[in-house]
Design a protein around this motif. Structure first.
Motif: not given
Lengths: 214, 104
Positions: B28-56
């Motif tokens: 349903d809803w997933v926290e930022y930190n959970t996403l970061k851990e599951l995907l093993n991404l850096t903040d900058g990397n995750l944020a940019s992908h989230l932004k792209a999906l959000e703008s779509a």
């Protein structure tokens, strides 16, 4: 063709992420084995308290014997409560230890959104069953306590299985079946309790350990 | 084959974006930190992908305070779920065609 391989790898990765984010997969089979050993010990202590043997052809049933037993300075109600609580605490502590260890080895966390969801799913039927069993004791109906705990524990497992390894569902259904059988064969309540909480836990636990952790 | 590849959604043209969507369609809803851990991404990397999906408009964001800490959670929108499903169907079709090609 390397394009196809790439897409296949992407699909595999997505499937893994879906599983890992929605289900708690670090539950260790050894937790089950340990819980089973605790339950068998608990059942053995109960037989000692009652001065009876499993599957005996004693003229009276264990719950009739319980009502007139006063051993080790405890009435049967106090004794049942103390034993049940001790088994529960020991089983949980050991279960947490093995599951923690498996999670650490997998590089995952024990306490995360998925384990939280699994525990909440278990908690509702489990607390209901706990209070229900206390009420049975309160109204002097000890015969129904053992099968009732099996039924409610089974329901808790079936509910929790949606958020952890699928195998837990079959364990839950087996516990419910034993519990319902116990509702009709009251005299075998303790034996069925030991089978459900003891032997089934050990059997499923070792099977899950072989399947996922070896 | 060429034709079908053009149907792949460019918004999902990265494995991390597919990863984010995979997690969000089954939760349903997933926290930022959970996403970061599951995907093993850096903040900058995750944020940019989230932004792209959000703008779509494929994902939606919820910000709230838990105690004094701000907490950001993400969920897939209906459009996002539909687009992700279409993308998976296309991937499947491509793989099927590739397999049939191998058999010949």
């Amino acid at each position: 063709m390397s394009e196809t391989k790439q897409q296949l790898a992407a699909l595999t990765e997505m499937r893994a992420l879906m599983e890992r984010s929605s289900r708690f997969l670090s539950l260790s089979g050894l937790s089950g084995v340990w819980a089973g050993l605790c339950a068998l010990t608990g059942a053995a202590v109960v037989y000692l308290y009652l001065g009876m043997r499993p599957l005996s052809s004693a003229p009276i049933s264990y719950y009739e014997q319980a009502v007139r037993t006063l051993r080790w300075g405890m009435s049967y109600k106090t004794f049942f409560l103390v034993t049940a609580l001790a088994v529960l605490v020991l089983a949980l502590a050991g279960g947490l230890f093995f599951t923690n260890r498996k999670a650490r080895r997998q590089g995952h966390k024990t306490w995360d959104a998925s384990s939280r969801r699994m525990l909440i799913a278990m908690a509702v039927p489990l607390f209901t069953g706990g209070i229900f069993s206390l009420a049975l004791l309160h109204w002097d109906l000890p015969a129904l306590v053992a099968p009732a705990t099996l039924v409610f524990y089974g329901l808790a497992l079936v509910n929790a299985s949606k958020f952890t390894l699928h195998d837990v569902e079959y364990l839950g259904l087996s516990e419910i079946a034993l519990g319902l059988a116990g509702m009709f064969f009251l005299g075998f309540g303790l034996e069925l309790w030991a089978a459900g909480f003891g032997i089934l836990h050990i059997a499923y636990g070792s099977w899950m350990y072989m399947k996922y952790e070896r | 084959m060429k034709n079908i590849i053009t149907q792949l959604n460019p918004a999902f043209d990265h494995r991390n974006r597919l990863g984010i969507m995979s997690i969000l369609v089954v939760n349903d809803w997933v926290e930022y930190n959970t996403l970061k851990e599951l995907l093993n991404l850096t903040d900058g990397n995750l944020a940019s992908h989230l932004k792209a999906l959000e703008s779509a408009a494929y994902i939606t964001i919820q910000k709230r305070f838990v105690g004094r800490k701000p907490q950001t959670s993400y969920a897939a929108t209906d459009a996002g779920k539909a687009a992700f499903k279409t993308h998976l169907d296309t991937l499947e079709a491509i793989l099927r065609m590739a397999r049939e090609g191998e058999d010949d």
